[in-house]
Design a protein around this motif. Structure first.
Motif, PDB file in Angstrom:
ATOM      1  N   LEU A 240       0.834  -1.200   0.000  1.00  0.00           N
ATOM      2  CA  LEU A 240       0.000   0.000   0.000  1.00  0.00           C
ATOM      3  C   LEU A 240       0.869   1.250   0.000  1.00  0.00           C
ATOM      4  O   LEU A 240       0.572   2.215  -0.719  1.00  0.00           O
ATOM      5  N   ASN A 241       1.927   1.250   0.777  1.00  0.00           N
ATOM      6  CA  ASN A 241       2.836   2.397   0.777  1.00  0.00           C
ATOM      7  C   ASN A 241       3.456   2.593  -0.606  1.00  0.00           C
ATOM      8  O   ASN A 241       3.618   3.726  -1.067  1.00  0.00           O
ATOM      9  N   GLY A 242       3.796   1.498  -1.268  1.00  0.00           N
ATOM     10  CA  GLY A 242       4.344   1.597  -2.621  1.00  0.00           C
ATOM     11  C   GLY A 242       3.374   2.257  -3.573  1.00  0.00           C
ATOM     12  O   GLY A 242       3.749   3.080  -4.416  1.00  0.00           O
ATOM     13  N   LEU A 243       2.093   1.905  -3.443  1.00  0.00           N
ATOM     14  CA  LEU A 243       1.058   2.490  -4.282  1.00  0.00           C
ATOM     15  C   LEU A 243       0.882   3.975  -3.988  1.00  0.00           C
ATOM     16  O   LEU A 243       0.830   4.805  -4.902  1.00  0.00           O
ATOM     17  N   GLU A 244       0.817   4.322  -2.710  1.00  0.00           N
ATOM     18  CA  GLU A 244       0.488   5.695  -2.316  1.00  0.00           C
ATOM     19  C   GLU A 244       1.658   6.666  -2.424  1.00  0.00           C
ATOM     20  O   GLU A 244       1.456   7.847  -2.715  1.00  0.00           O
TER      21      GLU A 244
ATOM     22  N   PRO B  38       0.524  -2.409  -7.065  1.00  0.00           N
ATOM     23  CA  PRO B  38       0.623  -3.538  -6.144  1.00  0.00           C
ATOM     24  C   PRO B  38       0.518  -4.894  -6.828  1.00  0.00           C
ATOM     25  O   PRO B  38       0.076  -5.000  -7.972  1.00  0.00           O
ATOM     26  N   CYS B  39       0.932  -5.915  -6.083  1.00  0.00           N
ATOM     27  CA  CYS B  39       0.911  -7.293  -6.576  1.00  0.00           C
ATOM     28  C   CYS B  39      -0.146  -8.131  -5.854  1.00  0.00           C
ATOM     29  O   CYS B  39      -0.230  -9.339  -6.082  1.00  0.00           O
ATOM     30  N   LEU B  40      -0.927  -7.504  -4.980  1.00  0.00           N
ATOM     31  CA  LEU B  40      -1.874  -8.227  -4.146  1.00  0.00           C
ATOM     32  C   LEU B  40      -3.302  -8.078  -4.644  1.00  0.00           C
ATOM     33  O   LEU B  40      -3.767  -6.965  -4.922  1.00  0.00           O
ATOM     34  N   ASN B  41      -4.020  -9.193  -4.714  1.00  0.00           N
ATOM     35  CA  ASN B  41      -5.430  -9.165  -5.090  1.00  0.00           C
ATOM     36  C   ASN B  41      -6.226  -8.258  -4.164  1.00  0.00           C
ATOM     37  O   ASN B  41      -7.103  -7.510  -4.606  1.00  0.00           O
TER      38      ASN B  41
ATOM     39  N   LEU C 283      -5.582  -5.563  -2.545  1.00  0.00           N
ATOM     40  CA  LEU C 283      -5.503  -4.130  -2.794  1.00  0.00           C
ATOM     41  C   LEU C 283      -6.321  -3.727  -4.015  1.00  0.00           C
ATOM     42  O   LEU C 283      -6.956  -2.671  -4.031  1.00  0.00           O
ATOM     43  N   PHE C 284      -6.307  -4.552  -5.040  1.00  0.00           N
ATOM     44  CA  PHE C 284      -7.109  -4.262  -6.231  1.00  0.00           C
ATOM     45  C   PHE C 284      -8.602  -4.391  -5.943  1.00  0.00           C
ATOM     46  O   PHE C 284      -9.416  -3.707  -6.564  1.00  0.00           O
ATOM     47  N   GLU C 285      -8.959  -5.267  -5.024  1.00  0.00           N
ATOM     48  CA  GLU C 285     -10.373  -5.555  -4.760  1.00  0.00           C
ATOM     49  C   GLU C 285     -10.982  -4.674  -3.672  1.00  0.00           C
ATOM     50  O   GLU C 285     -12.198  -4.677  -3.486  1.00  0.00           O
ATOM     51  N   ASP C 286     -10.176  -3.913  -2.956  1.00  0.00           N
ATOM     52  CA  ASP C 286     -10.651  -3.077  -1.861  1.00  0.00           C
ATOM     53  C   ASP C 286     -11.440  -1.889  -2.425  1.00  0.00           C
ATOM     54  O   ASP C 286     -10.882  -1.062  -3.149  1.00  0.00           O
TER      55      ASP C 286
ATOM     56  N   LEU D 162      -7.176   1.231 -10.852  1.00  0.00           N
ATOM     57  CA  LEU D 162      -6.920  -0.130 -10.382  1.00  0.00           C
ATOM     58  C   LEU D 162      -8.052  -1.079 -10.772  1.00  0.00           C
ATOM     59  O   LEU D 162      -7.811  -2.217 -11.175  1.00  0.00           O
ATOM     60  N   ALA D 163      -9.284  -0.614 -10.636  1.00  0.00           N
ATOM     61  CA  ALA D 163     -10.420  -1.454 -10.998  1.00  0.00           C
ATOM     62  C   ALA D 163     -10.430  -1.741 -12.490  1.00  0.00           C
ATOM     63  O   ALA D 163     -10.844  -2.832 -12.921  1.00  0.00           O
ATOM     64  N   MET D 164      -9.970  -0.791 -13.295  1.00  0.00           N
ATOM     65  CA  MET D 164      -9.915  -0.990 -14.743  1.00  0.00           C
ATOM     66  C   MET D 164      -8.757  -1.904 -15.136  1.00  0.00           C
ATOM     67  O   MET D 164      -8.858  -2.694 -16.068  1.00  0.00           O
ATOM     68  N   PHE D 165      -7.650  -1.804 -14.411  1.00  0.00           N
ATOM     69  CA  PHE D 165      -6.465  -2.607 -14.726  1.00  0.00           C
ATOM     70  C   PHE D 165      -6.593  -4.067 -14.303  1.00  0.00           C
ATOM     71  O   PHE D 165      -6.062  -4.964 -14.955  1.00  0.00           O
ATOM     72  N   TYR D 166      -7.257  -4.295 -13.188  1.00  0.00           N
ATOM     73  CA  TYR D 166      -7.250  -5.605 -12.531  1.00  0.00           C
ATOM     74  C   TYR D 166      -7.642  -6.781 -13.428  1.00  0.00           C
ATOM     75  O   TYR D 166      -6.957  -7.819 -13.433  1.00  0.00           O
ATOM     76  N   PRO D 167      -8.731  -6.689 -14.211  1.00  0.00           N
ATOM     77  CA  PRO D 167      -9.142  -7.857 -15.008  1.00  0.00           C
ATOM     78  C   PRO D 167      -8.092  -8.352 -16.002  1.00  0.00           C
ATOM     79  O   PRO D 167      -8.077  -9.537 -16.348  1.00  0.00           O
ATOM     80  N   GLN D 168      -7.188  -7.472 -16.451  1.00  0.00           N
ATOM     81  CA  GLN D 168      -6.225  -7.880 -17.475  1.00  0.00           C
ATOM     82  C   GLN D 168      -5.220  -8.911 -16.970  1.00  0.00           C
ATOM     83  O   GLN D 168      -4.699  -9.715 -17.747  1.00  0.00           O
TER      84      GLN D 168
END
Length: 413
Positions: free
Chosen positions: A330-334, A340-343, A345-348, A358-364
């Motif tokens: 999360l710190n890396g993102l902010e 991030p590499c964690l599901n 964080l993308f799903e929060d 993030l929501a747009m990127f995640y499905p790819q």
């Protein structure tokens, strides 16, 4: 009896003290040295401070430009002066074959990587073993100009490459765009990334299930032919053969093309009014597929590996594990603009609201494939770059180029 019991108790205490010496404080390093790129210093400064707070072990950073990092890792192992290193996603096979990295299989547990997006760790494997864990994520996405599509009468982006072609030609004929798309077509590593995307989108792969090269398949020929024909037919930018990954974005930023396939940095850049003519009109969708394939993409980002020269592999692993934690990611993102590499964080939902992309990127990520794990990757890559480039500039046909490359790489294995 009491004397015997006392002696037994004393023996147990001495045994426990001996185990503590082997695995506890006496085997605890004062510091660990991490080799990283200058771009990632702030990421590891945060993780290092947290690691020292939790373990008492200081993290020393050795940083240099990305271009010098591979050499730095190799020389550091030879000198035995580092413990952990940045690992580009195409280095694990070469580093493993050279004995530079330790396999992490004895440390990784299902629980330790349960939240990690599978594609991000798969790219750090070689011959069935894992030689690194991801700390930064990336990949390629399809960015599109929402206004151009709306002006052309389209209410959704294309889902197949044939649809993208038809849409591009239609928008050209209507005078809405100059070209449909630009490729990263210059002879460079970016060309291999675009080919990885197209190969998977057309139902192919660099290797078969046994790990043998299979890129000169019908799918490979079709994918490369599609790229070449897009230039010949005039709906793809003819200057693509001179474009790097970054160059291919420029026609999109200028409003000349409705589509561009690019890395995550393209989102912020294309929405920056000081650098982009299309800010506020940018959408993200799955990279198109073909008749029986939903999508295709290529993985990227960076990993961390444990160096074979370390005297403290257990503590080195603890640092890698910390870098996979929610807090560090999360710190890396902010604060470091690191994806991030964690599901989780993308799903929060709260994170998605703050970082809409993030929501747009995640499905790819479900359709992302890595470049092949080849010990002599640089030589392999150069051969394929030359072959693909020769097709895009019209020197030879796709079948001949891929078959020739297939024969040329055989001595590498």
């Amino acid at each position: 009896m009491r004397k015997n019991r006392f002696l037994c108790l004393l023996l147990v205490c001495l045994l426990l003290l001996g185990m503590g010496s082997a695995y506890g404080e006496e085997n605890k390093p004062e510091s660990l040295t991490v080799i990283c790129t200058t771009d990632d210093v702030s990421y590891f400064e945060y993780a290092g401070a947290l690691f020292q707070e939790q373990t008492g072990v200081k993290i020393n950073l050795v940083s240099q430009n990305y271009e010098d990092t591979k050499t730095k890792v190799s020389t550091s192992v030879a000198g035995g002066v580092a413990d952990i290193a940045y690992v580009d996603v195409v280095w694990p096979a070469e580093f493993a074959a050279m004995g530079i990295l330790l396999p992490l299989d004895e440390y990784i547990t299902p629980e330790s990587i349960a939240d990690v997006i599978p594609a991000t760790i798969e790219q750090l494997k070689f011959q069935g073993s894992t030689y690194g864990v991801p700390f930064a994520n990336n990949g390629k996405w399809m960015f599109y100009n929402k206004k151009m599509l709306a002006d052309g009468g389209y209410d959704a982006p294309p889902t197949t490459w044939d649809e993208l072609k038809a849409m591009s030609i239609d928008l050209q004929q209507k005078g809405i765009c100059k070209y449909g798309i630009a490729w990263a077509g210059v002879q460079a590593e970016g060309l291999l990334c675009d080919m990885t995307t197209m190969l998977s989108a057309f139902g192919g792969a660099w290797t078969d299930e046994e790990g043998k090269m299979a890129f000169n398949s019908e799918a490979g020929v079709n994918a490369l032919n599609f790229m070449r024909q897009s230039i010949e037919e005039g709906w793809a930018d003819p200057a693509s053969t001179t474009y790097t990954d970054r160059d291919a974005l420029d026609p999109f930023l200028a409003g000349d093309t409705p589509f561009v396939m690019n890395w995550s940095f393209a989102w912020a850049l294309s929405n920056d009014p000081s650098q982009s003519q299309v800010a506020g009109n940018v959408g993200v969708c799955l990279i198109p597929g073909t008749e029986n394939v939903v999508s295709g993409s290529v993985t990227g980002g960076g990993g961390l590996g444990v160096l074979s020269c370390t005297k403290y592999p257990e503590y080195a692993w603890k640092f890698l594990e910390l870098c996979l934690s929610y807090d560090v990611q999360l710190n890396g993102l902010e604060n470091c603009s690191t994806m991030p590499c964690l599901n989780s964080l993308f799903e929060d939902p709260a994170i998605q609201e703050k970082y809409e992309y993030l929501a747009m990127f995640y499905p790819q990520f479900a359709y992302a494939k890595s470049r092949p794990a080849v010990a002599r990757y640089s030589e392999w890559s150069n051969i394929l770059q030359q072959a693909i480039s020769s097709v895009l500039i019209g020197e030879t046909d796709a079948k001949t180029a891929l078959d020739t490359a297939f024969e040329e790489i055989q001595p590498l294995f």
